[in-house]
Design an enzyme around this catalytic site. Structure first.
Site, mmCIF file in Angstrom:
data_model
loop_
_atom_site.group_PDB
_atom_site.id
_atom_site.type_symbol
_atom_site.label_atom_id
_atom_site.label_comp_id
_atom_site.label_asym_id
_atom_site.label_seq_id
_atom_site.Cartn_x
_atom_site.Cartn_y
_atom_site.Cartn_z
ATOM 1 N N LYS A 57 5.521 2.670 0.592
ATOM 2 C CA LYS A 57 6.258 4.026 -0.001
ATOM 3 C C LYS A 57 7.652 3.334 -0.738
ATOM 4 O O LYS A 57 8.765 4.494 -0.558
ATOM 5 C CB LYS A 57 7.289 5.051 1.347
ATOM 6 C CG LYS A 57 6.015 5.963 2.321
ATOM 7 C CD LYS A 57 3.988 5.946 1.104
ATOM 8 C CE LYS A 57 4.545 7.331 0.529
ATOM 9 N NZ LYS A 57 3.485 7.966 0.268
ATOM 10 N N THR A 58 7.343 2.416 -1.032
ATOM 11 C CA THR A 58 8.764 1.643 -2.408
ATOM 12 C C THR A 58 8.696 2.279 -3.242
ATOM 13 O O THR A 58 9.240 1.595 -4.092
ATOM 14 C CB THR A 58 9.055 0.316 -1.971
ATOM 15 O OG1 THR A 58 7.932 -0.143 -1.696
ATOM 16 C CG2 THR A 58 9.424 0.493 -0.231
ATOM 17 N N GLY A 59 6.865 2.613 -3.950
ATOM 18 C CA GLY A 59 7.024 2.047 -5.473
ATOM 19 C C GLY A 59 5.517 0.848 -5.731
ATOM 20 O O GLY A 59 5.411 0.308 -6.709
ATOM 21 N N THR A 60 4.893 0.151 -4.081
ATOM 22 C CA THR A 60 4.137 -0.511 -4.514
ATOM 23 C C THR A 60 2.898 0.336 -5.115
ATOM 24 O O THR A 60 2.482 -0.866 -6.527
ATOM 25 C CB THR A 60 3.662 -0.872 -3.615
ATOM 26 O OG1 THR A 60 3.249 0.170 -2.244
ATOM 27 C CG2 THR A 60 4.369 -1.119 -2.835
ATOM 28 N N THR A 61 2.907 1.270 -5.288
ATOM 29 C CA THR A 61 1.097 1.373 -6.092
ATOM 30 C C THR A 61 1.224 2.102 -7.828
ATOM 31 O O THR A 61 0.550 0.785 -8.571
ATOM 32 C CB THR A 61 0.663 2.951 -5.690
ATOM 33 O OG1 THR A 61 0.666 2.985 -4.399
ATOM 34 C CG2 THR A 61 -0.641 2.976 -6.607
ATOM 35 N N LYS A 293 1.113 10.633 -5.218
ATOM 36 C CA LYS A 293 2.441 9.768 -5.420
ATOM 37 C C LYS A 293 3.623 10.522 -6.203
ATOM 38 O O LYS A 293 3.342 11.323 -6.905
ATOM 39 C CB LYS A 293 2.189 8.798 -5.784
ATOM 40 C CG LYS A 293 0.816 7.370 -5.455
ATOM 41 C CD LYS A 293 1.894 6.906 -4.434
ATOM 42 C CE LYS A 293 0.449 6.621 -3.820
ATOM 43 N NZ LYS A 293 0.774 5.953 -2.148
ATOM 44 N N GLY A 294 4.934 10.572 -6.164
ATOM 45 C CA GLY A 294 5.828 11.241 -5.704
ATOM 46 C C GLY A 294 5.385 13.026 -5.566
ATOM 47 O O GLY A 294 5.554 14.163 -6.516
ATOM 48 N N LYS A 296 5.951 16.398 -3.969
ATOM 49 C CA LYS A 296 7.072 17.242 -3.554
ATOM 50 C C LYS A 296 7.587 17.809 -2.158
ATOM 51 O O LYS A 296 6.888 18.085 -1.723
ATOM 52 C CB LYS A 296 7.269 18.660 -4.627
ATOM 53 C CG LYS A 296 7.005 18.259 -5.853
ATOM 54 C CD LYS A 296 8.451 18.450 -6.903
ATOM 55 C CE LYS A 296 8.201 17.787 -8.323
ATOM 56 N NZ LYS A 296 7.851 16.938 -8.447
ATOM 57 N N TYR A 297 8.705 17.725 -1.572
ATOM 58 C CA TYR A 297 8.434 17.739 0.043
ATOM 59 C C TYR A 297 10.309 18.342 -0.213
ATOM 60 O O TYR A 297 11.009 17.587 -1.109
ATOM 61 C CB TYR A 297 8.529 17.083 0.753
ATOM 62 C CG TYR A 297 8.406 15.727 0.292
ATOM 63 C CD1 TYR A 297 10.020 14.897 0.668
ATOM 64 C CD2 TYR A 297 7.716 14.646 0.055
ATOM 65 C CE1 TYR A 297 10.225 13.472 0.324
ATOM 66 C CE2 TYR A 297 8.029 13.071 -0.395
ATOM 67 C CZ TYR A 297 9.267 12.534 0.022
ATOM 68 O OH TYR A 297 9.752 11.439 -0.160
#
Ligand code: A3P
Length: 342
Positions: A57-61, A293-294, A296-297
């Site tokens: 969840k840090t942007g690895t993808t 990814k990204g 909305k919540y």
């Protein structure tokens, strides 16, 4: 001389040396004795030159997507169970052996200039992964991405909810992070998985037991999100990969603006913090990461924010000391968190 059939002999051996049941694979080509008995059909070239270790969840993808755009960088083929991640060094897949692992990688056409890599975001906080990785690929470079651990925990919780994890659906985020020792076991288990990867300094220290600091790159996830081209220049330099790939030309911002133009009456504004960078394809089309990814919540509630800020305080102080020792700049979220300490 008497001996036993192979299976019984193995059984006997592990009875005598039980600690050797857990293997530690090394590169067969690093030792002449091993190389000599290694099949001629096989190669040791199908091993990664670098690992993207997470945390989740840090942007690895996003980093993975940007990396494979590079003409000299190649990832593993997908796993039927864990998709783009092989998850070899952290769990039981490790016991499947190095042939199993190497089968995920292409045979490089040029061993010197081609860069194989894999991204498995659970390696970061794994107890076993650093030791195992250092044993098999000691020269590999290691890349990690850090964002505010509180945001990471929240994004992870949302991810679990969208995957319909029963405990994540049942309990609020605040209940998860603040659960006490007498809370139900499913809640405690979820809490651990949510919070522990955010103990950044402890995990990085474990990697540094096995890898020298010059083999480790720590990326600021906020910068990766806002300015990926600059980060990717840094990554290319760190890896020593060529040719230099121009990410400024190859990436473009997702055009959420179109949507905003269509709905000005709803007061929707373009939020540059949420606009993601995507790959620019021919004919002006874009390739962005999937819906997962990204997401909305709603923003994190203030009580959870305050709880986590205090929960991660000591870990963040340790991280700042570690980054200082490594001569690395502090990411802006860390500076902000440290100001709260004073
Ligand atoms: P959210 O889904 O909570 O917004 P990972 O791939 O390690 O699981 O990380 C997912 C996170 O990457 C997303 O979290 C998102 O914020 C972030 N991210 C960074 N750059 C991105 C990009 N270019 N496209 C999509 N997500 C990106």
């Amino acid at each position: 001389l008497q001996t036993l059939p192979p299976a019984q002999l193995a059984h006997k051996y592990f009875e005598l040396f039980p600690d050797q049941k857990d293997p530690l694979w090394q590169n067969p080509c690093d030792d002449k004795r091993h190389r000599d008995i290694w099949s001629k059909e096989k190669t040791c070239d199908r091993l990664p030159k670098f690992l993207v270790i997470g945390p989740q969840k840090t942007g690895t993808t996003a980093l993975y997507l940007f990396l494979v755009m590079h003409p000299s960088i190649f990832s593993n083929s997908p796993s039927p169970k864990t998709f783009e991640e092989v998850q070899f060094f952290n769990r039981n897949n490790y016991h499947r052996g190095i042939d199993w692992y190497m089968d995920f990688f292409p045979v490089p056409s040029n061993v010197t200039t081609d860069f194989l890599f894999e991204k498995s975001a659970n390696y970061f906080h794994s107890e076993e992964a650093p030791k195992r990785a250092a044993s098999l690929v000691p020269k590999a470079k290691i890349i990690t991405i850090l964002i505010d651990p509180s945001d990471r925990a929240y994004s992870w919780y949302q991810h679990q909810r969208s995957h319909e994890d029963p405990a994540a659906l049942k309990f609020s985020f605040y209940e998860v992070i603040s659960a006490g020792p007498r809370a139900p076991s499913e809640l405690r288990a979820l809490q651990k998985r949510c919070l522990i990867p955010g103990w950044y300094a402890s995990h990085i220290e474990r990697w540094l037991v096995y890898f020298p600091p010059f083999q480790l790159l720590i990326i600021d996830g906020q910068q990766l999100r806002m300015d990926p081209a600059t980060v990717m220049d840094e990554v290319q330099k760190f890896l020593g990969v060529s040719p230099h790939y121009n990410y400024s030309e190859a990436l473009t911002k997702r055009t959420d603006l179109k949507f905003i133009k269509l709905f000005p009456s709803r007061g929707i504004r373009f939020d540059s913090h949420k606009g993601f960078w995507c790959q620019l394809l021919e004919e002006g089309k874009t390739k962005c990461l999937g819906k997962s990814k990204g997401r909305k919540y709603p923003p994190m509630d203030p009580d959870s924010r305050a709880f986590l800020s205090s929960y991660y305080r000591d870990h963040n102080v340790e991280l700042s000391k570690l980054l200082h020792r490594l001569g690395q700049p502090l990411p802006s979220w860390l500076r902000q968190e440290l100001q709260k300490v004073r």
